[in-house]
Design a protein around this motif. Structure first.
Motif, PDB file in Angstrom:
ATOM      1  N   THR A 156      -1.190  33.602  17.310  1.00 40.08           N
ATOM      2  CA  THR A 156      -2.451  32.965  17.385  1.00 40.08           C
ATOM      3  C   THR A 156      -3.013  32.515  16.377  1.00 40.08           C
ATOM      4  O   THR A 156      -3.010  33.096  15.067  1.00 40.08           O
ATOM      5  CB  THR A 156      -3.353  33.878  18.364  1.00 40.08           C
ATOM      6  OG1 THR A 156      -3.731  35.074  17.542  1.00 40.08           O
ATOM      7  CG2 THR A 156      -2.878  34.168  19.358  1.00 40.08           C
ATOM      8  N   TYR A 157      -3.550  31.274  16.355  1.00 46.98           N
ATOM      9  CA  TYR A 157      -4.640  30.777  15.127  1.00 46.98           C
ATOM     10  C   TYR A 157      -5.927  30.662  15.796  1.00 46.98           C
ATOM     11  O   TYR A 157      -6.165  29.811  16.842  1.00 46.98           O
ATOM     12  CB  TYR A 157      -3.803  29.610  14.615  1.00 46.98           C
ATOM     13  CG  TYR A 157      -3.993  28.334  15.479  1.00 46.98           C
ATOM     14  CD1 TYR A 157      -4.773  27.156  15.321  1.00 46.98           C
ATOM     15  CD2 TYR A 157      -2.841  27.934  16.328  1.00 46.98           C
ATOM     16  CE1 TYR A 157      -4.964  26.200  15.953  1.00 46.98           C
ATOM     17  CE2 TYR A 157      -2.761  26.822  16.942  1.00 46.98           C
ATOM     18  CZ  TYR A 157      -3.808  25.987  16.980  1.00 46.98           C
ATOM     19  OH  TYR A 157      -3.796  24.824  17.662  1.00 46.98           O
ATOM     20  N   ALA A 158      -6.969  31.158  15.109  1.00 45.51           N
ATOM     21  CA  ALA A 158      -8.436  30.952  15.540  1.00 45.51           C
ATOM     22  C   ALA A 158      -8.937  29.464  15.127  1.00 45.51           C
ATOM     23  O   ALA A 158      -8.465  29.141  13.849  1.00 45.51           O
ATOM     24  CB  ALA A 158      -9.134  32.106  15.114  1.00 45.51           C
ATOM     25  N   SER A 159     -10.065  29.175  15.313  1.00 46.34           N
ATOM     26  CA  SER A 159     -10.976  28.083  15.079  1.00 46.34           C
ATOM     27  C   SER A 159     -12.220  28.323  15.195  1.00 46.34           C
ATOM     28  O   SER A 159     -12.759  28.950  16.071  1.00 46.34           O
ATOM     29  CB  SER A 159     -10.274  26.857  15.444  1.00 46.34           C
ATOM     30  OG  SER A 159     -10.874  26.581  16.943  1.00 46.34           O
ATOM     31  N   SER A 160     -13.141  27.586  14.624  1.00 46.17           N
ATOM     32  CA  SER A 160     -14.539  27.456  14.700  1.00 46.17           C
ATOM     33  C   SER A 160     -14.944  26.528  15.805  1.00 46.17           C
ATOM     34  O   SER A 160     -15.909  26.322  16.149  1.00 46.17           O
ATOM     35  CB  SER A 160     -15.216  26.908  13.374  1.00 46.17           C
ATOM     36  OG  SER A 160     -14.578  25.627  13.031  1.00 46.17           O
ATOM     37  N   GLY A 161     -13.862  26.243  16.730  1.00 43.11           N
ATOM     38  CA  GLY A 161     -14.196  25.431  18.001  1.00 43.11           C
ATOM     39  C   GLY A 161     -13.036  24.486  17.990  1.00 43.11           C
ATOM     40  O   GLY A 161     -12.629  23.636  16.992  1.00 43.11           O
ATOM     41  N   SER A 162     -13.021  23.941  19.298  1.00 47.13           N
ATOM     42  CA  SER A 162     -11.866  22.958  19.587  1.00 47.13           C
ATOM     43  C   SER A 162     -12.559  21.461  19.054  1.00 47.13           C
ATOM     44  O   SER A 162     -13.662  21.096  19.068  1.00 47.13           O
ATOM     45  CB  SER A 162     -11.601  22.650  20.981  1.00 47.13           C
ATOM     46  OG  SER A 162     -11.117  23.542  21.474  1.00 47.13           O
ATOM     47  N   GLY A 163     -11.796  20.882  18.241  1.00 45.53           N
ATOM     48  CA  GLY A 163     -12.065  19.565  17.505  1.00 45.53           C
ATOM     49  C   GLY A 163     -12.564  19.525  16.254  1.00 45.53           C
ATOM     50  O   GLY A 163     -12.876  18.565  15.606  1.00 45.53           O
TER      51      GLY A 163
END
Length: 324
Positions: A156-163
């Protein structure tokens, strides 16, 4: 955040910068200035925004109050900026995510990036940094690629939000390396890092300030930066382009206001923003956090945003990512 009185602030301007005439030509209406931060407190962009606001308080004597309105990859806070009155009392963070990536990534946005904003000043540019949880048995990008390829759909890779550029960095990495990974979006970088350090996600391509600080504390392992070349703040960390030629994603932040802000006020805020960004103290603090000060003026910023949107569009389409 500490507050500076008008008298003290103007005294500092007169004594240290000899710029009282600038402050007198066009003044803000009385009262505090609301700076809308579009990501949660504690993340890299929030830290940089608060550093700039503090310096602006010192230059103007005005109160700058940061109000975090996070969610939807910055779209919630960006909409709040657009819907505010164009009186100079509300400005905010203009970010690559909603303003340059969003128009292509999202089928619908609650604002128009060309019609609903006044573009005032650049603030910073910075790359992202790929970091992994210490338990991930990969110490280089080639090792990570091999590991993920051997375990499709398990990492899995996290992000600070889609986009966000954080999201697109991971999507581009997966696309260029031929990997199958799971994207886990959060409402900002700070909560994503909580789960990363707890081992609930495996990696993140986050803005360099927070990711680099955690890497230097041994909480995560850094593997690569997403700029075209190595970062001066961490020259020991390779650029992703050294392994995947052509890989480059850079984040940026700016100052924007609602459309219709009077031109004299735009020019005053832009001039003060440049003063702040050219002070040795703020330059040093930005560089400590992995960012390069970017004092672009109103026209330069607006043109850059347009060009950046055009540059991101084929990248977004190539990854096959689109959000409702």
């Amino acid at each position: 955040m500490a507050r500076v009185t008008r008298r003290t602030g103007l005294g500092m301007v007169a004594a240290a910068l000899a710029a009282p005439a600038l402050a007198q030509r066009v003044d803000w209406p009385p009262g505090p200035i609301r700076f809308i931060g579009i990501f949660p407190p504690g993340g890299g962009t929030d830290i940089l925004s608060r550093l700039w606001c503090q310096k602006m308080m010192e230059l103007t004597g005005e109160q700058f109050i940061v109000e975090n309105r996070s969610g939807s990859a910055g779209n919630i806070g960006t909409e709040a900026i657009a819907r505010s009155a164009p009186d100079g009392r509300t400005i905010g963070l203009g970010s690559v995510a909603p303003l340059a990536i969003g128009p292509t990534l999202y089928r619908r946005l609650p604002f128009d990036v060309t019609r609903d904003f006044t573009y005032i000043s650049g603030l910073w540019q910075l790359p992202n940094l790929l970091v992994v949880h210490p338990d991930v048995p990969a110490r280089t990008v080639p090792e990570l690629i091999a590991l993920v390829k051997a375990n499709p759909g398990k990492f899995t890779y996290a992000s600070s939000g889609s986009g966000t550029t954080v999201h697109l960095s991971g999507a581009m990495f997966a696309a260029q390396a031929g990997l199958e990974m799971v994207h886990v979006p959060y409402r900002g970088g700070a909560p994503a890092h909580v789960d990363l350090m707890a081992g609930r996600v495996h990696m993140i391509f986050d803005n360099i300030p927070q990711a680099l600080a955690e890497a230097r504390e041994g909480k995560v392992r850094p593997l690569a930066v997403t700029g075209a070349k190595r970062s001066p703040q961490a020259p020991e960390i390779p650029a992703m382009a050294e392994f995947l030629p052509g890989f480059e994603i850079t984040s940026w932040g700016s100052v924007v206001a609602p459309a219709g802000l009077p031109a004299p006020m735009v020019l005053r805020i832009a001039a003060l923003a440049r003063q702040a960004l050219e002070t040795p103290e703020l330059i040093a603090r930005f560089e400590e956090n992995g960012a390069t000060p970017w004092p672009a003026g109103p026209e330069e910023l607006a043109a850059f945003r347009t060009a950046n949107e055009a540059a991101f569009a084929p990248v977004i389409r190539a990854t096959g990512v689109q959000v409702d």
